[in-house]
Structures are given as structure tokens and as C-alpha cells.
Design a protein around this motif. Structure first.
Motif, PDB file in Angstrom:
ATOM      1  N   UNK A  50       0.861  -1.196   0.000  1.00  0.00           N
ATOM      2  CA  UNK A  50       0.000   0.000   0.000  1.00  0.00           C
ATOM      3  C   UNK A  50       0.883   1.227   0.000  1.00  0.00           C
ATOM      4  N   UNK A  51       0.327   2.386  -0.426  1.00  0.00           N
ATOM      5  CA  UNK A  51       1.095   3.635  -0.342  1.00  0.00           C
ATOM      6  C   UNK A  51       1.486   3.903   1.112  1.00  0.00           C
ATOM      7  N   UNK A  52       2.679   4.445   1.286  1.00  0.00           N
ATOM      8  CA  UNK A  52       3.183   4.635   2.640  1.00  0.00           C
ATOM      9  C   UNK A  52       2.303   5.572   3.454  1.00  0.00           C
ATOM     10  N   UNK A  53       1.653   6.547   2.793  1.00  0.00           N
ATOM     11  CA  UNK A  53       0.819   7.489   3.544  1.00  0.00           C
ATOM     12  C   UNK A  53      -0.522   6.895   3.950  1.00  0.00           C
ATOM     13  N   UNK A  54      -0.739   5.591   3.591  1.00  0.00           N
ATOM     14  CA  UNK A  54      -1.968   4.922   4.046  1.00  0.00           C
ATOM     15  C   UNK A  54      -1.803   4.263   5.417  1.00  0.00           C
ATOM     16  N   UNK A  55      -0.591   4.322   5.953  1.00  0.00           N
ATOM     17  CA  UNK A  55      -0.396   3.786   7.305  1.00  0.00           C
ATOM     18  C   UNK A  55      -1.173   4.620   8.319  1.00  0.00           C
ATOM     19  N   UNK A  56      -1.844   3.946   9.222  1.00  0.00           N
ATOM     20  CA  UNK A  56      -2.611   4.594  10.287  1.00  0.00           C
ATOM     21  C   UNK A  56      -3.582   5.646   9.755  1.00  0.00           C
ATOM     22  N   UNK A  57      -4.216   5.316   8.614  1.00  0.00           N
ATOM     23  CA  UNK A  57      -5.219   6.248   8.070  1.00  0.00           C
ATOM     24  C   UNK A  57      -6.622   5.851   8.494  1.00  0.00           C
ATOM     25  N   UNK A  63      -4.419  -7.638   5.206  1.00  0.00           N
ATOM     26  CA  UNK A  63      -5.187  -8.715   5.836  1.00  0.00           C
ATOM     27  C   UNK A  63      -4.743  -8.974   7.276  1.00  0.00           C
ATOM     28  N   UNK A  64      -3.436  -8.786   7.521  1.00  0.00           N
ATOM     29  CA  UNK A  64      -2.938  -9.069   8.874  1.00  0.00           C
ATOM     30  C   UNK A  64      -3.064  -7.879   9.810  1.00  0.00           C
ATOM     31  N   UNK A  65      -3.633  -6.753   9.320  1.00  0.00           N
ATOM     32  CA  UNK A  65      -3.880  -5.589  10.168  1.00  0.00           C
ATOM     33  C   UNK A  65      -2.646  -4.791  10.513  1.00  0.00           C
ATOM     34  N   UNK A  66      -1.495  -5.085   9.871  1.00  0.00           N
ATOM     35  CA  UNK A  66      -0.250  -4.425  10.260  1.00  0.00           C
ATOM     36  C   UNK A  66      -0.127  -3.000   9.736  1.00  0.00           C
ATOM     37  N   UNK A  67      -1.040  -2.575   8.838  1.00  0.00           N
ATOM     38  CA  UNK A  67      -0.960  -1.198   8.340  1.00  0.00           C
ATOM     39  C   UNK A  67      -1.630  -0.215   9.288  1.00  0.00           C
ATOM     40  N   UNK A  68      -2.339  -0.735  10.304  1.00  0.00           N
ATOM     41  CA  UNK A  68      -3.044   0.154  11.237  1.00  0.00           C
ATOM     42  C   UNK A  68      -2.635  -0.159  12.683  1.00  0.00           C
ATOM     43  N   UNK A  72      -7.838   1.740  15.547  1.00  0.00           N
ATOM     44  CA  UNK A  72      -8.674   0.566  15.833  1.00  0.00           C
ATOM     45  C   UNK A  72      -9.372   0.046  14.587  1.00  0.00           C
ATOM     46  N   UNK A  73      -8.825   0.404  13.397  1.00  0.00           N
ATOM     47  CA  UNK A  73      -9.490   0.042  12.147  1.00  0.00           C
ATOM     48  C   UNK A  73      -9.481  -1.461  11.893  1.00  0.00           C
ATOM     49  N   UNK A  74      -8.392  -2.145  12.257  1.00  0.00           N
ATOM     50  CA  UNK A  74      -8.265  -3.584  11.969  1.00  0.00           C
ATOM     51  C   UNK A  74      -8.614  -4.410  13.208  1.00  0.00           C
ATOM     52  N   UNK A  75      -9.522  -5.382  13.035  1.00  0.00           N
ATOM     53  CA  UNK A  75      -9.944  -6.215  14.166  1.00  0.00           C
ATOM     54  C   UNK A  75      -8.802  -7.061  14.709  1.00  0.00           C
TER      55      UNK A  75
END
Length: 494
Positions: A50-57, A63-68, A72-75
Motif C-alpha cells: 500500500x502507499x506509505x501514507x496509508x499507514x494509520x489512516x 489482511x494481517x492488520x499491520x498497516x493500522x 482501531x481500524x483492523x480487528x
């Protein structure tokens, strides 16, 4: 908390030591969050970019929720609490900005719902004080453990020396026993001969006296049976004696009388004493005249006050010496018996000592062969017992022996198990088994969980499952080398 750290609390990505680190990411994972040459972020599991600026957006792209990691976006996401000065930890991303302070540094609640107080330093200080106290106790126990090891080494050496002494004594005693056994046999031979002679003489005297008495009884019986005094006992003289009624019909027939006379019509005294008396003396009864059979009228009780009547003294039978009791041995025989007794005593004393030595060697060998730990440190617990009391029972642990319980209100002690083995090579759990059988269940057993402490103490007892017990036991024996003291808090990441 420095100003730079405060700024990082409220931005998506911080730069620490020249490296970008998104909120919720630990320092150890920061390298995985560096942008690639295309300014992209690769999901940690390798599936997705994903684009780097999509981290913690606040939108879950991986799928593994590591971008957030910081929202609390990823379960299935994980948020890292740095907790500088205390213990870092991970929490579920769903707990980020939920109005509850989960991180002691408050970094999980940056959305403004609640203001968290950073109490990591206070918690860290309390934790370190507790750790220092545990370390001091551990060091105290470790020093005692070293002392136990030295003491046990001395005890083991003493017991080995004792075994050698006992084995030497045993060997010497075996030679002595053979000599004493021969001496005993030497004295017992003449003793037996003298006692046998004495008993044989006594037996012959008894038989002679019995024969004499039997002849007298035969004479009396014959004279009693010879009613007409013609020197013979005949069939008609037998008939009045009801003890000769073979078929118990109340009448002694001529055939029955003749059978008791060995099928003869009559016999004289010689034949009676030699052939008849031996068969009938057990049942023969002297005839009682009819006038003696009449009942004596009961005595008339006196009326009024009268003196107590003293019944006339009955003639006492002449006391006879108990002929069944063997007379004392003569002095010569007594001397032989005394000499044999002394020989037997010396042999028995030596034999008892030999058996005692066997028992001592067995006990010492059992002690030496028991597994007391890597350095035999647990040997100091042997032959000691420790108790713990709860609301109902008093539990007792005797290391390397038994475990038991008894009601506080009184009653019998129940055997929970006998020493069996260590559960593993780490010497952390003792197993005591083959205890008293549970009704309609297995034999009782105990697992003793051992931890380090400055004193030997049974601290808890419980029953995780039916008839299977667990004890908690604290002892310096379990205090291995204490961890080194760190000057700097290893959890202080900033």
C-alpha cells in the motif's frame, strides 16, 4: 516525558534515530515500517503493498492488520505501548481511543476522549523495588543453598565413612558368629542329653504311677461289678450299669453286656484287668444304692432373729502333688543349661547386631542413592516435616518420605502419597504417589511445586482434581544463581 515524545503522540509517524516509526509500532519493529524505493509499505505477512501514507489512516488495507498499528481500524491489529520506564506491551487495536487508558504512558488514547496520566515511572519504580526485594530474598536463599550444599557434602562423606566402618564390623562379626555358633552347638549337645534323660526318667515314673493307679481303679471296679463276690464279673452283673447301653434304648441287653466282656460269659480279675478295663474305664460308673438317690428335703429357714448357722466343715481331700509338673533338674543339668543359655545369649546378641548393621547399611545406602538435585542441595530436607493448615485440614509434607492430611477437628491422618520421584530434570516438582485409596476412585497422590524462598515453608495445599493434590513449597534449595542487577532499565526505550 520530553517534548519530542509528546509530539509523537499526536502524529501518525514519528522519526526516531533517523528512522520512521508509525504510532503503535515498537522500536524493534520500526525497520519493517520503512518505505521502499517506491514509497510503499509491504504488509508484514508479505501479502499486499500500500502507499506509505496509508499507514494509520484509520482504514484496514492489510489482511494481517499491520498497516493500522495505531488505530482501531483492523480487528486483528496490535497496538504497541512503549511504556518508557515500565514494561512495554501489546494491546488489541480495538482498545485504541476507546476511552480507557490501557497503556501506562497513555499513548493508546490520543483521540481526546480521555486524558491519560503517564504513570509509567511510578509503576516502574514500584516494580523495580519489588524486583529488588525478590532479588535480595533470592540472594539470601542462594547463600543458604550454598551452605546446604557444603553441609550435605560433609554429611555424605560421613555416611560413606560410616558404611565402610559398618561393613568392616560386619565382616569381623561374621567370623565371630561362626565361632559363637560352634560354641553354642558344643554346649547344647550335653544340655539336650541331660534334659532328655531327666524327662525320660520323669516320664517312666509317671507311667509307673499311672499304671499303679489304673490297677487300683480296675480292682475297685471289678469288686464293684462282682455283686455275688464269686471272683467273676458276668453278664448279669454288667446289665444294671446303664452306661453300657450301646443303642441308648434304656436297657442293657445280654448282647450289649457280652460285647463289653469281649464276647465272654464271665471273666476273672486277671482277664478283666488285662482285656476289659482298658476299654470300659472311660465310661464305667459305680452303682449308687437306691436309698442314696432319694432327694434330701430342703432345709427349713429359721424364723425370727436367730444366730447364723455355720454349715459343718466338709472333710477335705488330701492334697496331692501335681504329678503333671516335671520336677526340677538336678544341679549338674542346671549347670549344663546355664552354660548353654550363656552361649545362646552371646550368639543371639551377635546375630542381632549383625541384623542391625544390615539395617543401618540399607538406610545409609538409601539416603546416599536418593536423587537430591543437581548439587544434592535438597538433601537437607530429608527427615524434616512441614505443615500448612487451611480451614478444614492440616497438611504435612515430609520430603523424600510421605505427604498426608488430617482434619483440624481431629481424626485419623490420611496418607496422600509416598515419595516417588522428581517429575523432570529441573527439580521443580516432586511426585508422591500410592497414597490411601479413594473410595470408588484412584490412589491418592501429590505433586509438590517448589519455588525459591529464604526459608523452608509449605505455603499452600489444594486438590486440583479428585484425589490428586498439589502442594506449594518454598525453600532456599530452589534458589539458583540470582540474575545480575542492571543499572539501566531495559524497558526504557526512549
Amino acid at each position: 516525558m520530553n517534548v519530542f515524545y509528546l509530539i509523537c503522540l499526536f502524529v501518525t509517524i514519528c522519526v526516531v534515530n533517523g528512522k520512521m516509526r508509525p504510532r503503535g509500532v515498537s522500536i524493534s519493529m520500526a525497520s519493517k515500517y520503512q518505505p521502499n524505493e517506491r514509497n510503499k509499505f509491504n504488509c508484514i505477512n508479505g501479502f499486499g503493498e500500500i502507499p506509505y501514507d496509508h499507514l494509520n489512516d484509520d482504514y484496514c488495507d492489510c489482511d494481517d492488520g499491520t498497516d493500522e498499528p495505531g488505530t482501531s481500524a483492523c480487528a486483528n491489529g496490535k497496538f504497541h505501548c512503549t511504556n518508557a520506564g515500565y514494561i512495554p506491551k501489546y494491546i488489541q487495536s480495538s482498545r485504541v481511543n476507546d476511552g480507557v487508558c490501557d497503556c501506562c504512558d497513555g499513548t493508546d488514547e490520543y483521540g481526546g476522549k480521555i486524558e491519560c496520566v503517564n504513570n509509567c515511572k511510578e509503576l516502574g519504580k514500584a516494580m523495580r523495588e519489588e524486583q529488588d526485594q525478590k532479588r535480595r530474598l533470592h540472594e539470601e536463599g542462594f547463600k543458604k543453598r550454598d551452605g546446604f550444599i557444603a553441609e550435605v557434602k560433609r554429611i555424605m562423606e560421613e555416611k560413606n565413612v560410616k558404611i565402610q566402618e559398618l561393613e568392616k564390623e560386619k565382616a569381623e562379626l561374621e567370623v565371630r558368629l561362626k565361632e559363637l555358633e560352634a560354641l553354642k552347638a558344643e554346649h547344647e549337645g550335653p544340655e539336650k542329653e541331660a534334659k532328655d534323660r531327666h524327662e525320660q526318667v520323669w516320664k517312666e515314673q509317671k507311667e509307673a504311677k499311672e499304671k499303679e493307679r489304673s490297677a487300683l481303679r480296675a480292682r475297685e471296679a471289678f469288686d464293684d461289678l462282682d455283686l455275688n463276690k464269686d471272683g467273676f464279673c458276668d453278664i448279669l452283673e454288667i446289665i444294671p450299669h446303664m452306661e453300657f447301653d450301646i443303642d441308648s434304648n434304656g436297657i442293657v441287653s445280654e448282647e450289649e453286656a457280652k460285647e463289653h466282656l469281649e464276647d465272654q460269659e464271665k471273666v476273672d480279675f486277671d482277664e478283666f484287668s488285662s482285656k476289659i478295663w482298658g476299654n470300659i474305664q472311660g465310661i464305667y460308673k459305680k452303682l449308687v444304692p437306691e436309698e442314696e438317690k432319694k432327694e434330701t428335703p430342703p432345709p427349713v429357714e429359721p424364723q425370727g432373729e436367730t444366730e447364723t448357722l455355720v454349715p459343718p466343715e466338709e472333710p477335705q481331700e488330701e492334697e496331692h502333688v501335681d504329678e503333671e509338673k516335671m520336677p526340677e533338674y538336678d544341679e549338674e543339668t542346671k549347670a549344663l543349661i546355664a552354660a548353654a543359655d550363656e552361649a545362646r545369649k552371646k550368639y543371639e546378641e551377635a546375630d542381632k547386631r549383625s541384623k542391625d548393621i544390615d539395617g543401618e547399611i540399607t538406610s545409609l545406602t538409601s539416603y546416599l542413592n536418593t536423587d537430591y538435585g543437581k548439587d544434592k542441595e535438597f538433601a537437607v530436607l530429608r527427615d524434616q516435616c512441614y505443615e500448612y493448615t487451611d480451614r478444614e485440614y492440616t497438611y504435612k509434607l515430609c520430603p523424600f518420605s510421605t505427604a498426608s492430611q488430617r482434619p483440624k477437628s481431629g481424626g485419623h491422618e490420611t496418607n496422600l502419597g509416598r515419595w516417588g520421584r522428581w517429575e523432570d530434570d529441573h527439580y521443580k516438582t516432586m511426585v508422591y504417589d500410592h497414597g490411601q485409596n479413594c473410595w470408588n476412585g484412584p490412589d491418592r497422590s501429590v505433586k509438590v511445586h517448589i519455588t525459591c524462598g529464604p526459608e523452608h515453608q509449605l505455603t499452600n495445599a489444594y486438590e486440583p482434581s479428585r484425589c490428586e493434590y498439589a502442594f506449594d513449597f518454598v525453600t532456599p534449595c530452589a534458589c539458583n544463581q540470582p540474575p545480575p542487577v542492571h543499572d539501566k532499565d531495559p524497558h526504557d526505550e526512549l
